[in-house]
Motif scaffolding. Sequence first.
Motif, PDB file in Angstrom:
ATOM      1  N   TRP A  48       0.805  -1.216   0.000  1.00 46.87           N
ATOM      2  CA  TRP A  48       0.000   0.000   0.000  1.00 46.87           C
ATOM      3  C   TRP A  48       0.842   1.272   0.000  1.00 46.87           C
ATOM      4  O   TRP A  48       0.519   2.235  -0.670  1.00 46.87           O
ATOM      5  N   GLU A  49       1.932   1.263   0.754  1.00 48.08           N
ATOM      6  CA  GLU A  49       2.770   2.458   0.803  1.00 48.08           C
ATOM      7  C   GLU A  49       4.213   2.064   1.088  1.00 48.08           C
ATOM      8  O   GLU A  49       4.482   1.337   2.038  1.00 48.08           O
ATOM      9  N   THR A  50       5.127   2.535   0.238  1.00 47.28           N
ATOM     10  CA  THR A  50       6.545   2.253   0.442  1.00 47.28           C
ATOM     11  C   THR A  50       7.176   3.394   1.223  1.00 47.28           C
ATOM     12  O   THR A  50       6.923   4.560   0.948  1.00 47.28           O
ATOM     13  N   MET A  51       8.000   3.041   2.202  1.00 48.45           N
ATOM     14  CA  MET A  51       8.685   4.038   3.008  1.00 48.45           C
ATOM     15  C   MET A  51      10.117   4.255   2.528  1.00 48.45           C
ATOM     16  O   MET A  51      10.828   5.112   3.048  1.00 48.45           O
ATOM     17  N   GLN A  52      10.543   3.468   1.554  1.00 48.82           N
ATOM     18  CA  GLN A  52      11.851   3.640   0.938  1.00 48.82           C
ATOM     19  C   GLN A  52      11.745   3.188  -0.514  1.00 48.82           C
ATOM     20  O   GLN A  52      10.808   2.484  -0.893  1.00 48.82           O
ATOM     21  N   ALA A  53      12.677   3.641  -1.335  1.00 49.69           N
ATOM     22  CA  ALA A  53      12.630   3.328  -2.761  1.00 49.69           C
ATOM     23  C   ALA A  53      12.752   1.823  -2.996  1.00 49.69           C
ATOM     24  O   ALA A  53      13.523   1.138  -2.334  1.00 49.69           O
ATOM     25  N   VAL A  54      11.976   1.327  -3.969  1.00 47.66           N
ATOM     26  CA  VAL A  54      12.032  -0.078  -4.363  1.00 47.66           C
ATOM     27  C   VAL A  54      12.732  -0.164  -5.719  1.00 47.66           C
ATOM     28  O   VAL A  54      12.309   0.476  -6.690  1.00 47.66           O
ATOM     29  N   ALA A  55      13.807  -0.926  -5.791  1.00 50.46           N
ATOM     30  CA  ALA A  55      14.573  -1.029  -7.034  1.00 50.46           C
ATOM     31  C   ALA A  55      13.740  -1.688  -8.134  1.00 50.46           C
ATOM     32  O   ALA A  55      12.991  -2.635  -7.883  1.00 50.46           O
ATOM     33  N   TRP A  56      13.870  -1.163  -9.344  1.00 46.84           N
ATOM     34  CA  TRP A  56      13.182  -1.723 -10.516  1.00 46.84           C
ATOM     35  C   TRP A  56      14.204  -1.954 -11.622  1.00 46.84           C
ATOM     36  O   TRP A  56      14.903  -1.025 -12.036  1.00 46.84           O
ATOM     37  N   PRO A  57      14.341  -3.189 -12.109  1.00 41.04           N
ATOM     38  CA  PRO A  57      15.292  -3.459 -13.188  1.00 41.04           C
ATOM     39  C   PRO A  57      14.749  -2.934 -14.513  1.00 41.04           C
ATOM     40  O   PRO A  57      13.598  -3.194 -14.866  1.00 41.04           O
ATOM     41  N   PHE A  58      15.561  -2.188 -15.235  1.00 37.64           N
ATOM     42  CA  PHE A  58      15.133  -1.617 -16.510  1.00 37.64           C
ATOM     43  C   PHE A  58      14.595  -2.709 -17.426  1.00 37.64           C
ATOM     44  O   PHE A  58      15.252  -3.731 -17.657  1.00 37.64           O
ATOM     45  N   ALA A  59      13.384  -2.497 -17.942  1.00 35.81           N
ATOM     46  CA  ALA A  59      12.752  -3.490 -18.810  1.00 35.81           C
ATOM     47  C   ALA A  59      12.027  -2.774 -19.945  1.00 35.81           C
ATOM     48  O   ALA A  59      11.076  -2.027 -19.713  1.00 35.81           O
ATOM     49  N   HIS A  60      12.487  -2.991 -21.158  1.00 42.50           N
ATOM     50  CA  HIS A  60      11.895  -2.385 -22.351  1.00 42.50           C
ATOM     51  C   HIS A  60      11.868  -3.451 -23.440  1.00 42.50           C
ATOM     52  O   HIS A  60      12.895  -4.061 -23.751  1.00 42.50           O
ATOM     53  N   THR A  61      10.687  -3.674 -24.013  1.00 45.50           N
ATOM     54  CA  THR A  61      10.545  -4.761 -24.988  1.00 45.50           C
ATOM     55  C   THR A  61      11.279  -4.493 -26.297  1.00 45.50           C
ATOM     56  O   THR A  61      11.417  -5.400 -27.123  1.00 45.50           O
ATOM     57  N   GLY A  62      11.750  -3.264 -26.486  1.00 48.35           N
ATOM     58  CA  GLY A  62      12.478  -2.953 -27.707  1.00 48.35           C
ATOM     59  C   GLY A  62      13.953  -2.726 -27.490  1.00 48.35           C
ATOM     60  O   GLY A  62      14.663  -2.335 -28.422  1.00 48.35           O
ATOM     61  N   VAL A  63      14.431  -2.948 -26.268  1.00 43.60           N
ATOM     62  CA  VAL A  63      15.842  -2.719 -25.955  1.00 43.60           C
ATOM     63  C   VAL A  63      16.446  -3.978 -25.347  1.00 43.60           C
ATOM     64  O   VAL A  63      15.907  -4.541 -24.393  1.00 43.60           O
ATOM     65  N   SER A  64      17.567  -4.414 -25.912  1.00 47.09           N
ATOM     66  CA  SER A  64      18.336  -5.511 -25.332  1.00 47.09           C
ATOM     67  C   SER A  64      19.425  -4.883 -24.466  1.00 47.09           C
ATOM     68  O   SER A  64      20.359  -4.270 -25.000  1.00 47.09           O
ATOM     69  N   PRO A  65      19.312  -4.976 -23.125  1.00 47.10           N
ATOM     70  CA  PRO A  65      20.221  -4.233 -22.232  1.00 47.10           C
ATOM     71  C   PRO A  65      21.695  -4.576 -22.397  1.00 47.10           C
ATOM     72  O   PRO A  65      22.554  -3.709 -22.216  1.00 47.10           O
TER      73      PRO A  65
END
Length: 225
Positions: free
Chosen positions: A89-106
């Motif tokens: 419901w509510e984050t008290m600190q940043a949550v990491a998100w791995p870059f994900a794009h269907t048109g980009v191969s990282p």
Amino acid sequence: MITLPNGVKVPDGSDLADPQILLGDVARSISDALGGLGTGKRQPHLYAVANQTEKTALASLTTLQDGDRVFVADTGWWELRSGGAWIVWETMQAVAWPFAHTGVSPGNGTGAFSYFLRGDLVHLSGSFRFGSTTSVTTSSGALALPFVHADGTTTPLVLGTCSAQSGGALFWQGVVVGQSGTASGAMRFDVGAASGVLAALSATAPRAWGSGDILSFDIRWRRKL
């Protein structure tokens, strides 16, 4: 505890064995009675646990109901009991998100993204630095967002801004467009077209991407609960 016909619980002789539990039960009974919630209802409770394992164990220790909230220390967020299940419901600190794009191969590129939640509002931002093996594979790709967009309209809406920066001093600005019922965000850049049409992210738009180039965005949207 004895449950009265109106649903309010009062202590009996067995509760006197542990004064601390008795005081807690009395306080909750008074709170529930003053709340006027009706038979079998109570005020929402707040819990604090160390991790998800302890959160799962709550069900065996107490009777949970919708509206209860629990703070999970190791993830640093509050979860809300809704529909018989817990939802973040509510984050008290940043949550990491791995870059994900269907048109980009990282490839060997590196991303630094994170999001915050407050109810149904999501705020996601960060940047991705292209590596020597990063490539844009298609111009029809889009960001694969962590939550489904739930604006309530099928009309594409601007979720926020994006930018592209070359290893030198070149810079392009754009927008990220999302649509209700999807978990995607399409990036469109201003490349100075006379028609004013924005260019979709591609291998050559807004530039021919190379190692060291940076792709950034800052977006907000309402998630579907």
